[in-house]
Design an enzyme around this catalytic site. Structure first.
Site, PDB file in Angstrom:
ATOM      1  N   ASP A  52       0.855  -1.181   0.000  1.00  0.00           N
ATOM      2  CA  ASP A  52       0.000   0.000   0.000  1.00  0.00           C
ATOM      3  C   ASP A  52       0.895   1.236   0.000  1.00  0.00           C
ATOM      4  O   ASP A  52       1.044   1.928   1.004  1.00  0.00           O
ATOM      5  CB  ASP A  52      -0.895  -0.032   1.236  1.00  0.00           C
ATOM      6  CG  ASP A  52      -2.036   0.981   1.167  1.00  0.00           C
ATOM      7  OD1 ASP A  52      -2.279   1.518   0.073  1.00  0.00           O
ATOM      8  OD2 ASP A  52      -2.681   1.219   2.202  1.00  0.00           O
ATOM      9  N   GLU A  54      -6.260   5.112  -9.129  1.00  0.00           N
ATOM     10  CA  GLU A  54      -7.543   5.644  -8.659  1.00  0.00           C
ATOM     11  C   GLU A  54      -8.095   6.748  -9.540  1.00  0.00           C
ATOM     12  O   GLU A  54      -7.376   7.644  -9.998  1.00  0.00           O
ATOM     13  CB  GLU A  54      -7.388   6.151  -7.226  1.00  0.00           C
ATOM     14  CG  GLU A  54      -8.694   6.464  -6.544  1.00  0.00           C
ATOM     15  CD  GLU A  54      -8.645   6.149  -5.054  1.00  0.00           C
ATOM     16  OE1 GLU A  54      -9.605   6.507  -4.361  1.00  0.00           O
ATOM     17  OE2 GLU A  54      -7.666   5.546  -4.585  1.00  0.00           O
ATOM     18  N   LYS A  77      -9.416   2.026  -9.748  1.00  0.00           N
ATOM     19  CA  LYS A  77      -9.874   2.135  -8.368  1.00  0.00           C
ATOM     20  C   LYS A  77     -10.958   3.197  -8.262  1.00  0.00           C
ATOM     21  O   LYS A  77     -10.768   4.348  -8.678  1.00  0.00           O
ATOM     22  CB  LYS A  77      -8.674   2.488  -7.487  1.00  0.00           C
ATOM     23  CG  LYS A  77      -8.802   2.125  -6.025  1.00  0.00           C
ATOM     24  CD  LYS A  77      -7.453   2.350  -5.345  1.00  0.00           C
ATOM     25  CE  LYS A  77      -7.522   2.042  -3.858  1.00  0.00           C
ATOM     26  NZ  LYS A  77      -6.246   2.418  -3.205  1.00  0.00           N
ATOM     27  N   THR A 112     -12.997   0.767  -3.534  1.00  0.00           N
ATOM     28  CA  THR A 112     -12.324   1.129  -2.291  1.00  0.00           C
ATOM     29  C   THR A 112     -13.244   1.923  -1.375  1.00  0.00           C
ATOM     30  O   THR A 112     -14.390   2.206  -1.711  1.00  0.00           O
ATOM     31  CB  THR A 112     -11.037   1.918  -2.605  1.00  0.00           C
ATOM     32  OG1 THR A 112     -10.280   2.088  -1.410  1.00  0.00           O
ATOM     33  CG2 THR A 112     -11.353   3.278  -3.204  1.00  0.00           C
ATOM     34  N   PHE A 159     -12.082  -1.487   4.457  1.00  0.00           N
ATOM     35  CA  PHE A 159     -11.152  -0.854   5.377  1.00  0.00           C
ATOM     36  C   PHE A 159     -11.331  -1.407   6.784  1.00  0.00           C
ATOM     37  O   PHE A 159     -12.436  -1.713   7.204  1.00  0.00           O
ATOM     38  CB  PHE A 159     -11.344   0.659   5.365  1.00  0.00           C
ATOM     39  CG  PHE A 159     -10.709   1.333   4.179  1.00  0.00           C
ATOM     40  CD1 PHE A 159     -10.600   0.694   2.955  1.00  0.00           C
ATOM     41  CD2 PHE A 159     -10.222   2.621   4.284  1.00  0.00           C
ATOM     42  CE1 PHE A 159     -10.019   1.318   1.862  1.00  0.00           C
ATOM     43  CE2 PHE A 159      -9.630   3.259   3.200  1.00  0.00           C
ATOM     44  CZ  PHE A 159      -9.529   2.598   1.986  1.00  0.00           C
TER      45      PHE A 159
END
Length: 323
Positions: A17, A96, A132, A156, A178
């Site tokens: 990440d 993203e 993303k 996400t 998350f």
């Protein structure tokens, strides 16, 4: 006995990440994920100065407005950084779509097309990238369109089961539920409660999602994300994938002990799949979940704030003629 990171790789695909190339080289993950905050941090580190210079030189020659030039520079930058990451990982990189497009399906789809086009111009096929998107209703609908066209997605900012279910029903390739940010919310709401890793609401949320997907045989990959401590990671060993920051990868690498993978009771379900969620059902159930609603909005705002910082930085460099 091998260290915790080596043991973890036996049970879950390890994903970095980060946009830090040195960290990716060191930990040799299968994949890497990026977001606007990580891109901004990487650019501020100075390690990408030459790349930024080249991209700004290229967009200066475009006959377009400053705003459009900055937008194009941002797209080229995230793809160029993704390209460098892909030289170091055997799998995929997640790139993203701008957070400000999180409630605009057509605009999200158009941005995804542009990112894919830039990757393909660089000789990188769709099989090596994930687009993303935030798991809003509009983001999920954009993913459904893209997946049908062979552009696979990473949904996400997932904070609850209903977001995950909507993504699976839309055929999303991968979701990123998350963990740590859920703990943050509960810790602020009730600071007197102390959780073991296994008791953490974020850990239990991911386990519920995994159980449901496996029961109904959804192929959507579950990638736990946003970890606050090694205990959370250990509690989710056996999740399809785990995307982990360099700091926690280092901690895992430096610690021994026995890592025991979680056990998910997910006997196959032979009945028909549940009726697909409607937009009204999705929005109502999000409305009823204060934590998920607040953290989703906070996450989108946070990513947009860092996107704006990146754009200001590039605009200053563009106006100055030097990086």
């Amino acid at each position: 006995m091998s260290n915790l990171l080596e043991q973890l790789r036996q049970h879950s695909v390890v994903v970095a990440d980060t946009g830090d190339l040195d960290a990716i080289r060191r930990f040799a993950p299968q994949d890497a994920t990026t977001n606007p905050s990580l891109i901004l941090k990487a650019v501020q580190s100075g390690k990408y100065d030459a790349l930024v210079d080249q991209i700004l030189d290229d967009v200066r020659g475009l006959e377009t407005s400053v705003e459009d030039a900055i937008d194009e520079a941002c797209d080229r930058l995230v793809v160029a950084m993704g390209q460098q990451i892909l030289e170091l990982v055997p799998g995929r990189v997640s790139t993203e779509v701008n957070a400000r497009l999180s409630f605009d399906s057509p605009a999200s789809i158009a941005k995804a097309y542009r990112l894919v086009e830039l990757y393909e111009q660089a000789g990188i096929g769709r099989e090596r990238i994930l687009i993303k998107l935030a798991a809003t209703w509009e983001g999920v609908r954009a993913a459904q369109v893209l997946e049908a066209e062979g552009i696979q997605c990473n949904l996400t900012l997932i904070f609850n089961f209903i977001q995950a279910r909507a993504c699976a029903e839309a055929g999303a390739y991968l979701i990123s539920p998350f963990v740590g940010r859920i703990l943050d919310w509960y810790g602020k709401a009730d600071p007197g409660v102390v959780y073991t890793p296994e008791e953490e609401p974020g850990v239990q949320s991911v386990q519920r999602i995994l159980r449901y997907f496996r029961q109904y045989r959804y192929p959507t990959v579950v990638m736990g994300a946003s970890f606050r401590n090694v205990g959370e990671i250990q509690a989710l060993a056996g999740c399809d994938r785990l995307t982990i920051s360099p700091a926690l990868l280092e901690t895992l690498e430096g610690n021994g002990g026995l890592l025991v993978p979680m056990q998910i009771d997910a006997a196959g379900h032979d009945g028909a799949l549940p009726k697909q969620l409607t937009e009204a059902e999705f929005r109502w159930q999000m409305n009823e979940d204060a934590m998920a609603t607040e953290k989703l909005a906070e996450g989108i705002r946070g990513f947009e704030a860092d996107q704006l910082k990146l754009e200001v930085l590039l605009r200053e460099k563009l106006a100055g003629g030097v990086a």
